[in-house]
Design an enzyme around this catalytic site. Sequence first.
Site, PDB file in Angstrom:
ATOM      1  N   ALA A  30       0.816  -1.210   0.000  1.00  0.00           N
ATOM      2  CA  ALA A  30       0.000   0.000   0.000  1.00  0.00           C
ATOM      3  C   ALA A  30       0.859   1.274   0.000  1.00  0.00           C
ATOM      4  O   ALA A  30       0.522   2.245  -0.685  1.00  0.00           O
ATOM      5  CB  ALA A  30      -0.918  -0.011   1.222  1.00  0.00           C
ATOM      6  N   GLU A  75      13.067  -3.522  -8.926  1.00  0.00           N
ATOM      7  CA  GLU A  75      12.908  -4.974  -9.007  1.00  0.00           C
ATOM      8  C   GLU A  75      11.497  -5.307  -9.516  1.00  0.00           C
ATOM      9  O   GLU A  75      11.317  -6.089 -10.415  1.00  0.00           O
ATOM     10  CB  GLU A  75      13.224  -5.514  -7.617  1.00  0.00           C
ATOM     11  N   GLY A  93      14.786  -7.860  -2.592  1.00  0.00           N
ATOM     12  CA  GLY A  93      15.804  -6.944  -3.111  1.00  0.00           C
ATOM     13  C   GLY A  93      16.072  -5.762  -2.209  1.00  0.00           C
ATOM     14  O   GLY A  93      16.704  -4.791  -2.628  1.00  0.00           O
TER      15      GLY A  93
HETATM   16  N1  COA Z   1       5.505  -6.992  15.212  1.00  0.00           N
HETATM   17  C1  COA Z   1       4.614  -7.975  15.013  1.00  0.00           C
HETATM   18  N2  COA Z   1       3.847  -8.051  13.883  1.00  0.00           N
HETATM   19  C2  COA Z   1       4.025  -7.103  12.954  1.00  0.00           C
HETATM   20  C3  COA Z   1       4.944  -6.053  13.107  1.00  0.00           C
HETATM   21  C4  COA Z   1       5.695  -6.015  14.300  1.00  0.00           C
HETATM   22  N3  COA Z   1       6.592  -5.067  14.504  1.00  0.00           N
HETATM   23  N4  COA Z   1       4.873  -5.268  12.009  1.00  0.00           N
HETATM   24  C5  COA Z   1       3.961  -5.796  11.200  1.00  0.00           C
HETATM   25  N5  COA Z   1       3.448  -6.895  11.771  1.00  0.00           N
HETATM   26  C6  COA Z   1       2.401  -7.760  11.219  1.00  0.00           C
HETATM   27  C7  COA Z   1       1.169  -6.960  10.840  1.00  0.00           C
HETATM   28  O1  COA Z   1       0.287  -6.842  11.927  1.00  0.00           O
HETATM   29  C8  COA Z   1       0.596  -7.806   9.718  1.00  0.00           C
HETATM   30  O2  COA Z   1      -0.059  -8.909  10.292  1.00  0.00           O
HETATM   31  P1  COA Z   1      -1.334  -9.590   9.574  1.00  0.00           P
HETATM   32  O3  COA Z   1      -0.787 -10.281   8.376  1.00  0.00           O
HETATM   33  O4  COA Z   1      -1.828 -10.497  10.627  1.00  0.00           O
HETATM   34  O5  COA Z   1      -2.269  -8.464   9.231  1.00  0.00           O
HETATM   35  C9  COA Z   1       1.835  -8.344   9.024  1.00  0.00           C
HETATM   36  O6  COA Z   1       2.884  -8.288   9.974  1.00  0.00           O
HETATM   37  C10 COA Z   1       2.235  -7.563   7.783  1.00  0.00           C
HETATM   38  O7  COA Z   1       2.333  -6.212   8.110  1.00  0.00           O
HETATM   39  P2  COA Z   1       2.074  -5.065   7.012  1.00  0.00           P
HETATM   40  O8  COA Z   1       2.348  -3.763   7.647  1.00  0.00           O
HETATM   41  O9  COA Z   1       0.731  -5.270   6.368  1.00  0.00           O
HETATM   42  O10 COA Z   1       3.211  -5.443   5.991  1.00  0.00           O
HETATM   43  P3  COA Z   1       3.360  -5.194   4.443  1.00  0.00           P
HETATM   44  O11 COA Z   1       2.396  -6.024   3.687  1.00  0.00           O
HETATM   45  O12 COA Z   1       3.399  -3.742   4.164  1.00  0.00           O
HETATM   46  O13 COA Z   1       4.799  -5.825   4.253  1.00  0.00           O
HETATM   47  C11 COA Z   1       7.058  -6.355   4.838  1.00  0.00           C
HETATM   48  C12 COA Z   1       5.892  -5.377   4.987  1.00  0.00           C
HETATM   49  C13 COA Z   1       8.237  -5.760   5.528  1.00  0.00           C
HETATM   50  C14 COA Z   1       6.693  -7.692   5.453  1.00  0.00           C
HETATM   51  C15 COA Z   1       7.332  -6.559   3.308  1.00  0.00           C
HETATM   52  O14 COA Z   1       7.607  -5.336   2.708  1.00  0.00           O
HETATM   53  C16 COA Z   1       8.501  -7.509   3.073  1.00  0.00           C
HETATM   54  O15 COA Z   1       8.318  -8.696   3.070  1.00  0.00           O
HETATM   55  N6  COA Z   1       9.713  -6.954   2.851  1.00  0.00           N
HETATM   56  C17 COA Z   1      10.941  -7.731   2.704  1.00  0.00           C
HETATM   57  C18 COA Z   1      11.499  -7.702   1.317  1.00  0.00           C
HETATM   58  C19 COA Z   1      11.620  -6.359   0.668  1.00  0.00           C
HETATM   59  O16 COA Z   1      11.573  -5.316   1.266  1.00  0.00           O
HETATM   60  N7  COA Z   1      11.791  -6.421  -0.635  1.00  0.00           N
HETATM   61  C20 COA Z   1      12.009  -5.273  -1.469  1.00  0.00           C
HETATM   62  C21 COA Z   1      11.040  -4.969  -2.483  1.00  0.00           C
HETATM   63  S1  COA Z   1       9.920  -6.155  -3.078  1.00  0.00           S
END
Ligand code: COA
Length: 441
Positions: free
Chosen positions: A218, A238, A336
């Site tokens: 989002a 990426e 990435g």
């Molecule tokens: N402690 C516990 N749970 C947490 C948390 C924390 N500090 N922060 C987030 N969460 C939980 C949320 O509550 C949510 O839970 P749900 O699935 O039960 O709703 C879940 O984790 C995902 O959180 P959200 O904020 O919706 O994450 P997102 O969809 O925006 O994704 C990452 C965030 C970091 C997981 C995602 O960007 C990722 O996998 N990144 C790693 C790889 C990367 O950055 N690649 C580069 C480009 S593709």
Amino acid sequence: MTIRDIYESKLCSAHEAVSHIKSGDYVVLAHACAEPPVLIDAMVDNHQAYENVRIVHMVSQNEGRQYKPEYQKNFKHEGFFLGGNTRETVACGHGNFIPAYLHQIPAVIRTGAVPCDVCLVMVSKPDRWGRCFVGVSCDYTVQAMKSAKIVIAECNDHVPRTPGKDYVHISEIDYIVETSHEVMELQPPKISETELQIAKNCAKLVEDGSTLQLGIGAIPNAVMGLMKDKKDLGIHSEMITDWVVDLVEAGVINGSKKSIHKNKIICTFMMGTKRLYDFVDRNSMIEMHPSDYVNNPTIVAKNSKMVSINAALEVDLMGQVSAESIGLRQFSGIGGQLDFFRGVAMSTDGLGKGIVAMPSTATLRNGMKVSKIVPFLKEGSAVTTPRTDVDYVVTEYGIAHLKWHTLRDRARALIKISHPDFRPELMQEYNKRFCEDYCEI
Ligand code: COA
């Protein structure tokens, strides 16, 4: 033999194609929206014929029947990234997570560190030169097709022929199953008020003429929604999604100020709607390259005014980022993120910006609200990006500039953008750690 003759000589049913998979094989699935649903279904339907087949993949967009407990004896999971359909499988011990940067994954496959006996992929129908395009994925997928002992492809007339290096010649495919269905879609996410505010803060850091990389989700979508007033943006990312279409049509993304691949949009995979797939089809503005090129930090570094925006689960008071695990529980993967932050840190013009963008809090399934800015990462959490590679952390409360700042200043800047409910405990930690009372600067 004509291309048509070669094509027809390889045609078979999905059931026959998957009969070439043997027990103990490593089966590499094409990445994300290039996963071949008809072949995967046929493989799972044929599960009784296999024992201990290793399924290797990254972002998995299909239904994930093969990861279900009832098929444990038949399939084991080896993932470079976990998602909703694979997290539980690994948590229960029926699969493994392999830590690797996305730019390394083609080499992991090429060197045989993870073997590739069979590659299952979805490609376009061959063009008149016999090229079959993966269209929505290049990343490690093309390398898997080159390394596999057997390549089994769905040839689907809905797959776009995206320019770049995302193709193999028909002669490199062993078995072809003809299909005709829509490519898997990823709908744009709903954007909350908090995400919009974070995006507004990120947008302040994007100058005209910048080249951008954005992750999935989002916040990246909200950031791109705010770019309509910017000029001459370039993309070296990426992943791309539907925002590319809006911003090219608005004349904002034109790549005219890019220092490499001028006027081109460079990516290694895409996930979006049919609108995106129609847009990239034979569109000479787009070029797909493998991830060992797009995500290679030395290539990223050549881009001028490179801005990389990625999300995180937690950031500690030093600026260490965990984006992939919650304690020992592997949540997603490395992808990435560090490839791009490293590239930005090495940028030849010295103007790169590596931005971690996230809400200040997360709400857990039990309804509890927790701060994402924390004194210490959870015990067992992996550091996805070290403190030395993060330039900015952005929340709905503002921007913390960390690059080359002292630990004391970093902690202060991070407390300032944390959620007010959690500031007292973060200040307490600050006082203890730095032997002084926290004061705002
Ligand atoms: N402690 C516990 N749970 C947490 C948390 C924390 N500090 N922060 C987030 N969460 C939980 C949320 O509550 C949510 O839970 P749900 O699935 O039960 O709703 C879940 O984790 C995902 O959180 P959200 O904020 O919706 O994450 P997102 O969809 O925006 O994704 C990452 C965030 C970091 C997981 C995602 O960007 C990722 O996998 N990144 C790693 C790889 C990367 O950055 N690649 C580069 C480009 S593709």
